[in-house]
Design a protein around this motif. Structure first.
Motif, PDB file in Angstrom:
ATOM      1  N   ARG A  16     -37.197   8.266  32.375  1.00 21.54           N
ATOM      2  CA  ARG A  16     -37.118   9.440  31.463  1.00 21.54           C
ATOM      3  C   ARG A  16     -35.832  10.157  31.485  1.00 21.54           C
ATOM      4  N   GLU A  17     -35.153  10.310  32.449  1.00 20.18           N
ATOM      5  CA  GLU A  17     -33.759  10.780  32.383  1.00 20.18           C
ATOM      6  C   GLU A  17     -33.115   9.992  31.400  1.00 20.18           C
ATOM      7  N   SER A  18     -32.989   8.597  31.412  1.00 18.37           N
ATOM      8  CA  SER A  18     -32.110   7.947  30.753  1.00 18.37           C
ATOM      9  C   SER A  18     -32.662   7.888  29.266  1.00 18.37           C
ATOM     10  N   CYS A  19     -33.950   7.899  29.028  1.00 17.72           N
ATOM     11  CA  CYS A  19     -34.625   7.953  27.695  1.00 17.72           C
ATOM     12  C   CYS A  19     -34.103   9.290  26.812  1.00 17.72           C
ATOM     13  N   GLN A  21     -31.587  11.355  27.489  1.00 21.37           N
ATOM     14  CA  GLN A  21     -30.119  11.357  27.507  1.00 21.37           C
ATOM     15  C   GLN A  21     -29.667  10.414  25.857  1.00 21.37           C
ATOM     16  N   ASP A  22     -30.498   9.256  25.985  1.00 17.12           N
ATOM     17  CA  ASP A  22     -30.160   8.387  24.896  1.00 17.12           C
ATOM     18  C   ASP A  22     -30.806   8.869  23.690  1.00 17.12           C
ATOM     19  N   LEU A  23     -32.200   9.551  23.616  1.00 16.76           N
ATOM     20  CA  LEU A  23     -32.442  10.004  22.373  1.00 16.76           C
ATOM     21  C   LEU A  23     -31.655  11.234  21.871  1.00 16.76           C
ATOM     22  N   VAL A  24     -30.990  12.081  22.817  1.00 16.56           N
ATOM     23  CA  VAL A  24     -29.949  13.036  22.558  1.00 16.56           C
ATOM     24  C   VAL A  24     -28.657  12.395  21.960  1.00 16.56           C
ATOM     25  N   ASP A  25     -28.274  11.536  22.431  1.00 18.87           N
ATOM     26  CA  ASP A  25     -26.983  10.847  22.031  1.00 18.87           C
ATOM     27  C   ASP A  25     -27.154  10.195  20.553  1.00 18.87           C
ATOM     28  N   ALA A  26     -28.601   9.531  20.363  1.00 17.31           N
ATOM     29  CA  ALA A  26     -28.734   8.956  19.107  1.00 17.31           C
ATOM     30  C   ALA A  26     -28.873  10.029  18.105  1.00 17.31           C
ATOM     31  N   ALA A  27     -29.456  11.200  18.646  1.00 14.20           N
ATOM     32  CA  ALA A  27     -29.666  12.135  17.692  1.00 14.20           C
ATOM     33  C   ALA A  27     -28.453  12.715  17.140  1.00 14.20           C
ATOM     34  N   ARG A  28     -27.360  12.917  18.088  1.00 12.31           N
ATOM     35  CA  ARG A  28     -26.103  13.397  17.781  1.00 12.31           C
ATOM     36  C   ARG A  28     -25.490  12.355  16.958  1.00 12.31           C
ATOM     37  N   ALA A  29     -25.492  11.250  17.086  1.00 16.17           N
ATOM     38  CA  ALA A  29     -24.841  10.330  16.311  1.00 16.17           C
ATOM     39  C   ALA A  29     -25.567  10.350  14.754  1.00 16.17           C
ATOM     40  N   SER A  30     -26.731  10.246  14.757  1.00 16.61           N
ATOM     41  CA  SER A  30     -27.432  10.294  13.549  1.00 16.61           C
ATOM     42  C   SER A  30     -26.877  11.464  12.735  1.00 16.61           C
ATOM     43  N   PHE A  31     -26.984  12.624  13.355  1.00 15.28           N
ATOM     44  CA  PHE A  31     -26.545  13.818  12.645  1.00 15.28           C
ATOM     45  C   PHE A  31     -24.943  13.799  12.203  1.00 15.28           C
ATOM     46  N   ALA A  32     -24.140  13.082  12.988  1.00 17.91           N
ATOM     47  CA  ALA A  32     -22.631  13.049  12.687  1.00 17.91           C
ATOM     48  C   ALA A  32     -22.199  12.338  11.751  1.00 17.91           C
ATOM     49  N   THR A  33     -23.131  11.011  11.697  1.00 20.46           N
ATOM     50  CA  THR A  33     -22.793   9.922  10.572  1.00 20.46           C
ATOM     51  C   THR A  33     -23.769   9.980   9.485  1.00 20.46           C
ATOM     52  N   GLU A  34     -24.707  10.888   9.681  1.00 16.92           N
ATOM     53  CA  GLU A  34     -25.851  10.967   8.333  1.00 16.92           C
ATOM     54  C   GLU A  34     -26.385   9.670   8.130  1.00 16.92           C
ATOM     55  N   GLN A  35     -26.985   9.128   9.503  1.00 21.09           N
ATOM     56  CA  GLN A  35     -27.521   7.837   9.492  1.00 21.09           C
ATOM     57  C   GLN A  35     -28.696   7.946  10.495  1.00 21.09           C
ATOM     58  N   HIS A  37     -31.280   6.472  10.687  1.00 21.65           N
ATOM     59  CA  HIS A  37     -32.189   5.242  11.485  1.00 21.65           C
ATOM     60  C   HIS A  37     -31.488   5.014  12.884  1.00 21.65           C
ATOM     61  N   LEU A  38     -30.621   5.629  13.173  1.00 27.38           N
ATOM     62  CA  LEU A  38     -29.847   5.363  14.873  1.00 27.38           C
ATOM     63  C   LEU A  38     -30.891   6.289  15.623  1.00 27.38           C
ATOM     64  N   ALA A  39     -31.322   7.382  15.506  1.00 29.11           N
ATOM     65  CA  ALA A  39     -32.227   8.035  16.282  1.00 29.11           C
ATOM     66  C   ALA A  39     -33.648   7.267  16.060  1.00 29.11           C
ATOM     67  N   ILE A  40     -34.063   7.131  14.880  1.00 28.82           N
ATOM     68  CA  ILE A  40     -35.243   6.363  14.878  1.00 28.82           C
ATOM     69  C   ILE A  40     -35.439   5.352  15.553  1.00 28.82           C
ATOM     70  N   SER A  41     -34.569   4.101  15.664  1.00 31.68           N
ATOM     71  CA  SER A  41     -34.512   3.100  16.244  1.00 31.68           C
ATOM     72  C   SER A  41     -34.541   3.365  17.814  1.00 31.68           C
ATOM     73  N   GLU A  42     -33.755   4.259  18.181  1.00 29.95           N
ATOM     74  CA  GLU A  42     -33.754   4.712  19.504  1.00 29.95           C
ATOM     75  C   GLU A  42     -35.126   4.928  20.052  1.00 29.95           C
ATOM     76  N   LEU A  43     -35.741   6.103  19.300  1.00 25.22           N
ATOM     77  CA  LEU A  43     -37.113   6.598  19.702  1.00 25.22           C
ATOM     78  C   LEU A  43     -38.019   5.565  19.666  1.00 25.22           C
ATOM     79  N   THR A  44     -37.950   4.572  18.709  1.00 21.88           N
ATOM     80  CA  THR A  44     -39.056   3.459  18.565  1.00 21.88           C
ATOM     81  C   THR A  44     -38.768   2.475  20.010  1.00 21.88           C
ATOM     82  N   SER A  45     -37.766   2.474  20.200  1.00 22.96           N
ATOM     83  CA  SER A  45     -37.317   1.189  21.528  1.00 22.96           C
ATOM     84  C   SER A  45     -37.999   1.862  22.589  1.00 22.96           C
TER      85      SER A  45
END
Length: 71
Positions: A16-19, A21-35, A37-45
């Motif tokens: 749960r802790e890894s999840c 952190q991974d979701l927060v990191d993916a969301a930040r990357a998604s917002f920073a790059t305007e992509q 799908h990065l956050a969506i694919s992490e959430l789905t996985s």
């Protein structure tokens, strides 16, 4: 985060802790790059992983095949 994503309760505390952190990191990357799908694919996985764990599919011992041994 389990209030928003109750499926996370199927994961171990460490997962749960890894999840989270991974979701927060993916969301930040998604917002920073305007992509988004990065956050969506992490959430789905992670959701699919939790689904598999809840179904009991995470407890089997795996036997990995070495490509060199199959020749």
């Amino acid at each position: 985060m389990t209030k928003i994503f109750p499926w996370m309760l199927a994961l171990s505390t460490a997962d749960r802790e890894s999840c989270a952190q991974d979701l927060v990191d993916a969301a930040r990357a998604s917002f920073a790059t305007e992509q988004p799908h990065l956050a969506i694919s992490e959430l789905t996985s992670w959701k699919e992983t939790a689904t598999a764990v809840a179904a009991g599919l995470g407890s089997a011992d795996l036997e990995w095949l070495d490509a060199d041994e199959t020749k």
